[in-house]
Design a protein around this motif. Structure first.
Motif, short mmCIF file in Angstrom:
data_model
loop_
_atom_site.label_atom_id
_atom_site.label_comp_id
_atom_site.label_asym_id
_atom_site.label_seq_id
_atom_site.Cartn_x
_atom_site.Cartn_y
_atom_site.Cartn_z
N ALA A 27 3.07 9.17 -9.46
CA ALA A 27 2.71 10.35 -9.90
C ALA A 27 1.38 10.84 -8.95
N ASN A 28 0.74 9.72 -8.65
CA ASN A 28 -0.34 9.91 -7.53
C ASN A 28 -0.09 9.67 -6.20
N ARG A 29 1.26 9.28 -5.88
CA ARG A 29 1.64 9.22 -4.60
C ARG A 29 1.00 7.88 -3.84
N ASP A 30 0.59 6.87 -4.81
CA ASP A 30 0.24 5.65 -4.35
C ASP A 30 1.12 4.86 -3.67
N GLY A 31 0.80 4.25 -2.75
CA GLY A 31 1.72 3.38 -1.67
C GLY A 31 1.01 1.94 -2.11
N HIS A 32 0.07 1.47 -2.66
CA HIS A 32 -0.35 0.51 -2.86
C HIS A 32 -1.49 0.65 -3.76
N VAL A 33 -1.97 -0.49 -4.29
CA VAL A 33 -3.06 -0.50 -5.39
C VAL A 33 -4.20 -1.77 -4.95
N MET A 34 -5.06 -1.84 -5.62
CA MET A 34 -5.89 -3.01 -5.22
C MET A 34 -5.26 -4.37 -5.57
N ARG A 35 -4.39 -4.12 -6.75
CA ARG A 35 -3.60 -5.52 -6.91
C ARG A 35 -2.73 -5.89 -5.96
N THR A 36 -2.35 -4.97 -5.01
CA THR A 36 -1.70 -5.26 -3.78
C THR A 36 -2.20 -6.59 -2.93
N PHE A 37 -3.64 -6.34 -3.00
CA PHE A 37 -4.45 -7.59 -2.19
C PHE A 37 -4.83 -8.46 -3.09
N GLU A 38 -5.31 -8.24 -4.38
CA GLU A 38 -5.79 -9.21 -5.24
C GLU A 38 -4.83 -10.28 -5.46
N VAL A 39 -3.72 -10.11 -5.87
CA VAL A 39 -2.45 -11.00 -6.15
C VAL A 39 -2.55 -11.79 -5.24
N PRO A 40 -2.12 -11.75 -4.07
CA PRO A 40 -1.85 -12.73 -3.04
C PRO A 40 -3.33 -13.37 -2.71
N ASP A 41 -4.22 -12.67 -2.74
CA ASP A 41 -5.57 -13.30 -2.53
C ASP A 41 -6.02 -14.44 -3.34
N CYS A 42 -5.29 -14.23 -4.78
CA CYS A 42 -5.58 -15.18 -5.76
C CYS A 42 -4.91 -16.26 -5.78
N GLY A 43 -3.80 -16.40 -4.65
CA GLY A 43 -2.59 -17.39 -4.49
C GLY A 43 -1.55 -16.93 -5.33
N GLY A 44 -1.11 -15.83 -5.92
CA GLY A 44 -0.14 -15.42 -6.86
C GLY A 44 0.99 -14.79 -6.45
N PHE A 45 1.80 -14.80 -6.73
CA PHE A 45 3.31 -14.43 -6.30
C PHE A 45 3.46 -12.85 -6.71
N MET A 46 3.43 -11.97 -5.83
CA MET A 46 3.50 -10.62 -6.00
C MET A 46 5.02 -10.13 -5.98
N LEU A 47 5.29 -9.45 -7.05
CA LEU A 47 6.66 -8.66 -7.14
C LEU A 47 6.20 -7.23 -7.37
N GLY A 48 6.26 -6.50 -6.31
CA GLY A 48 5.90 -4.99 -6.49
C GLY A 48 6.92 -3.99 -6.20
N ASP A 49 6.38 -2.90 -6.34
CA ASP A 49 7.11 -1.64 -6.12
C ASP A 49 7.47 -1.74 -4.64
N ARG A 50 8.73 -1.23 -4.32
CA ARG A 50 8.96 -1.17 -2.53
C ARG A 50 8.58 0.15 -2.30
N THR A 51 7.51 0.11 -1.60
CA THR A 51 7.02 1.24 -1.05
C THR A 51 6.68 1.07 0.53
N ALA A 52 6.78 1.97 1.46
CA ALA A 52 6.57 2.01 2.69
C ALA A 52 5.11 1.03 3.12
#
Length: 161
Positions: free
Chosen positions: A22-47
């Protein structure tokens, strides 16, 4: 990003990362936080996600609820593949500069570190940058841990967001 968040994210088998369409976000801070913490990210497929992390190599994506469910089942059954992707995502955050320390540096460079901190200071002076880190930390905007500045995004003034 607190210690509990880092431990939970790094310890989770899969961290689902949703964006606000709804906000037309293509990424959020979690986009960086998850991998930066060594986590496996499964995210919305956005450009934007796909520009930031290579699908299937540094992160995994989904385009629907059904695909998300399929991907969760797939990656839960393949821990070695999941861990390899999580490690590659982590390495990408370090190599490309997606850490809070990098963001703080970018902010300081953007404002040319020409600031008033107890008096007028010289532009691009390292001592000034260190003083800024201290000022930001004392104001609650940044927490310095093990020499790394971790930004408290919720506390940053609206004008910086």
């Amino acid at each position: 990003m607190g210690r509990d968040f880092r431990l939970a994210t790094g310890g989770a088998r899969i961290s689902i990362n949703l964006v606000r369409k709804a906000n037309r976000d293509g990424h959020v801070m979690r986009t960086f936080e998850v991998p930066d913490c060594g986590g496996f990210m499964l995210g919305d497929r956005t450009a934007e996600h796909q520009d930031l992390f290579v699908e299937g190599r540094e992160a995994a994506y989904f385009g629907s609820i059904e695909e998300m469910s399929e991907r969760v089942a797939y990656y839960l059954a393949r821990p070695a593949e999941r861990e390899k992707i999580a490690e590659a995502g982590y390495q990408k955050t370090l190599a490309v500069g997606h850490t809070y320390r990098d963001r703080l540096k970018e902010i300081l460079e953007t404002i040319s570190v020409s600031a008033w901190i107890g008096g007028l200071v010289a532009e691009n002076d390292r001592a000034v940058a260190e003083q800024w880190e201290k000022e930001l930390e004392s104001a609650g905007y940044v927490h310095v841990e093990d020499g790394v500045a971790l930004m408290n995004v919720a506390a940053v003034p609206r004008v910086w967001k």
